[in-house]
Enzyme design. Structure first.
Site, short mmCIF file in Angstrom:
data_model
loop_
_atom_site.label_atom_id
_atom_site.label_comp_id
_atom_site.label_asym_id
_atom_site.label_seq_id
_atom_site.Cartn_x
_atom_site.Cartn_y
_atom_site.Cartn_z
N ARG A 49 -2.54 -3.78 -11.45
CA ARG A 49 -1.16 -3.74 -10.95
C ARG A 49 -0.55 -5.13 -10.85
O ARG A 49 -1.22 -6.07 -10.44
CB ARG A 49 -1.14 -3.05 -9.56
CG ARG A 49 -1.03 -1.54 -9.66
CD ARG A 49 -1.31 -0.87 -8.35
NE ARG A 49 -0.62 -1.47 -7.22
CZ ARG A 49 -0.73 -1.03 -5.97
NH1 ARG A 49 -1.49 0.02 -5.71
NH2 ARG A 49 -0.09 -1.61 -4.99
N ARG A 72 -9.37 -4.19 -8.51
CA ARG A 72 -8.79 -2.84 -8.54
C ARG A 72 -8.19 -2.55 -9.92
O ARG A 72 -7.51 -3.40 -10.50
CB ARG A 72 -7.71 -2.69 -7.47
CG ARG A 72 -6.91 -1.40 -7.63
CD ARG A 72 -6.31 -0.90 -6.36
NE ARG A 72 -5.20 -1.73 -5.89
CZ ARG A 72 -4.52 -1.45 -4.77
NH1 ARG A 72 -4.85 -0.42 -4.02
NH2 ARG A 72 -3.55 -2.25 -4.39
N ARG A 76 5.11 2.54 7.22
CA ARG A 76 4.67 1.16 7.11
C ARG A 76 5.44 0.23 8.04
O ARG A 76 5.18 -0.97 8.06
CB ARG A 76 4.88 0.69 5.67
CG ARG A 76 3.62 0.43 4.90
CD ARG A 76 4.04 -0.09 3.54
NE ARG A 76 2.98 -0.69 2.82
CZ ARG A 76 2.23 -0.08 1.90
NH1 ARG A 76 2.41 1.19 1.64
NH2 ARG A 76 1.30 -0.74 1.26
P1 ADP Z 1 -1.51 -0.50 -1.37
O1 ADP Z 1 -2.24 0.63 -2.08
O2 ADP Z 1 -2.01 -1.80 -1.81
O3 ADP Z 1 -1.49 -0.36 0.11
P2 ADP Z 1 0.93 0.84 -2.08
O4 ADP Z 1 0.68 1.44 -3.39
O5 ADP Z 1 0.84 1.71 -0.88
O6 ADP Z 1 -0.02 -0.43 -1.90
O7 ADP Z 1 2.35 0.14 -2.06
C1 ADP Z 1 2.74 -0.77 -3.07
C2 ADP Z 1 4.11 -1.34 -2.72
O8 ADP Z 1 5.07 -0.27 -2.65
C3 ADP Z 1 4.20 -2.03 -1.36
O9 ADP Z 1 3.77 -3.37 -1.41
C4 ADP Z 1 5.70 -1.89 -1.06
O10 ADP Z 1 6.45 -2.82 -1.81
C5 ADP Z 1 6.02 -0.51 -1.61
N1 ADP Z 1 5.86 0.54 -0.58
C6 ADP Z 1 4.97 1.57 -0.58
N2 ADP Z 1 5.11 2.34 0.52
C7 ADP Z 1 6.12 1.78 1.25
C8 ADP Z 1 6.75 2.09 2.50
N3 ADP Z 1 6.34 3.14 3.25
N4 ADP Z 1 7.75 1.30 2.91
C9 ADP Z 1 8.17 0.26 2.18
N5 ADP Z 1 7.62 -0.11 1.02
C10 ADP Z 1 6.61 0.64 0.54
P1 ADP Z 2 -5.37 1.02 -0.58
O1 ADP Z 2 -4.82 2.36 -0.99
O2 ADP Z 2 -5.64 0.91 0.88
O3 ADP Z 2 -4.56 -0.11 -1.10
P2 ADP Z 2 -7.49 1.57 -2.54
O4 ADP Z 2 -8.02 2.90 -2.17
O5 ADP Z 2 -6.61 1.49 -3.73
O6 ADP Z 2 -6.80 0.88 -1.27
O7 ADP Z 2 -8.72 0.58 -2.73
C1 ADP Z 2 -8.55 -0.79 -3.09
C2 ADP Z 2 -9.66 -1.21 -4.07
O8 ADP Z 2 -10.92 -1.24 -3.39
C3 ADP Z 2 -9.86 -0.24 -5.24
O9 ADP Z 2 -10.24 -1.00 -6.36
C4 ADP Z 2 -10.97 0.68 -4.78
O10 ADP Z 2 -11.69 1.23 -5.87
C5 ADP Z 2 -11.82 -0.25 -3.94
N1 ADP Z 2 -12.46 0.41 -2.77
C6 ADP Z 2 -11.93 1.42 -2.00
N2 ADP Z 2 -12.79 1.75 -1.01
C7 ADP Z 2 -13.86 0.91 -1.12
C8 ADP Z 2 -15.09 0.75 -0.38
N3 ADP Z 2 -15.36 1.50 0.71
N4 ADP Z 2 -15.93 -0.21 -0.79
C9 ADP Z 2 -15.65 -0.98 -1.88
N5 ADP Z 2 -14.53 -0.88 -2.62
C10 ADP Z 2 -13.64 0.06 -2.26
#
Ligand code: ADP
Ligand code: ADP
Ligand code: ZN
Length: 214
Positions: free
Chosen positions: A160, A127, A88
């Site tokens: 979340r 979500r 990231r």
């Molecule tokens: P999203 O699904 O919305 O992209 P993640 O579940 O990947 O979010 O991450 C949630 C939080 O966990 C981030 O906002 C950050 O605080 C932390 N995090 C996850 N992966 C990393 C990383 N590679 N480096 C730093 N922080 C991280």
């Molecule tokens: P990220 O890991 O990048 O943070 P997620 O896979 O958790 O993203 O997806 C974020 C939200 O959007 C979830 O609620 C998921 O169910 C929804 N979502 C994911 N892909 C799509 C899509 N192609 N169209 C609409 N909603 C989606």
């Protein structure tokens, strides 16, 4: 096969990473899921990570790298993996490149799932996450069979803490300043591929399979 998922928070990285992991029989490694599991269990790492996550900030590179390098030691990584949420930052990407180079390896693809900021807030507010198995759903776009209950493992779903609109805005800022530069980094390595993440889940996955091969 070694794959990195890139894209803004909520772009659908986790959703697609799970489908890739199932189809290509490689582990799905989500640093966010690992941090959340540690928070749930009340570990030292979890306590440290939570204070950053709740503010929408990144966990420091040092902590994140320690965790991921340890995860790579697991034998299930022998045939590759799909990384979701790591790297990231540029230092994280450089550390990954260096660790792979030591074994004469590289990643195969960095898949950028493109979704404009305007779409992100709606996605995040709808979500719902399962903290037990890491599955994510959406109240409108990816509903569960029974409301509020995980289809895969039966646990109760949660909204979340960091998916509140104020925190999402902060996370988008952090994404643009710290993570977006990775698009350039992997373009220069010749590894970047792009998919349109505004399509429905299956259409995005079809586009990914076209790139990875059946
Ligand atoms: P999203 O699904 O919305 O992209 P993640 O579940 O990947 O979010 O991450 C949630 C939080 O966990 C981030 O906002 C950050 O605080 C932390 N995090 C996850 N992966 C990393 C990383 N590679 N480096 C730093 N922080 C991280
Ligand atoms: P990220 O890991 O990048 O943070 P997620 O896979 O958790 O993203 O997806 C974020 C939200 O959007 C979830 O609620 C998921 O169910 C929804 N979502 C994911 N892909 C799509 C899509 N192609 N169209 C609409 N909603 C989606
Ligand atoms: Zn579950």
């Amino acid at each position: 096969m070694k794959i990195i998922m890139l894209g803004a928070p909520g772009a659908g990285k986790g959703t697609q990473a799970k489908k890739i992991a199932d189809k290509y029989q490689i582990p799905h490694i989500s640093t966010g899921d690992i941090f959340r599991a540690n928070i749930k269990e009340g570990t030292e790492l979890g306590k440290k990570a939570k204070s950053y996550m709740d503010q929408g900030l990144l966990v420091p590179d040092e902590l994140t790298l320690e965790l991921i390098m340890d995860r790579f030691q697991n034998p299930d990584c022998a045939n590759g993996y799909v990384l979701d949420g790591f790297p990231r930052t540029i230092p994280q990407a450089e550390a990954l490149t260096a660790a792979l180079e030591k074994n004469g390896e590289t990643i195969d693809y960095a898949i950028n799932v493109e979704v404009p900021d305007e779409n992100i807030v709606t996605r995040m507010s709808g979500r719902r996450a399962c903290l037990a198995c890491g599955a994510t759903y959406h109240v409108v776009y990816a509903p569960t069979k029974t409301e509020g209950v995980c289809d895969r493992c039966g646990e109760k779903l949660v909204l979340r803490d960091d998916d509140k609109p104020e925190t999402v805005k902060k996370r988008l800022d952090v994404y643009h300043s710290q993570t977006q530069p990775l698009i350039d980094y992997y373009t220069k390595q010749g590894k970047l591929v792009e998919v349109d993440g505004t399509q429905n889940v299956d259409a995005v996955f079809d586009a990914i399979v076209k790139i990875l091969g059946a």
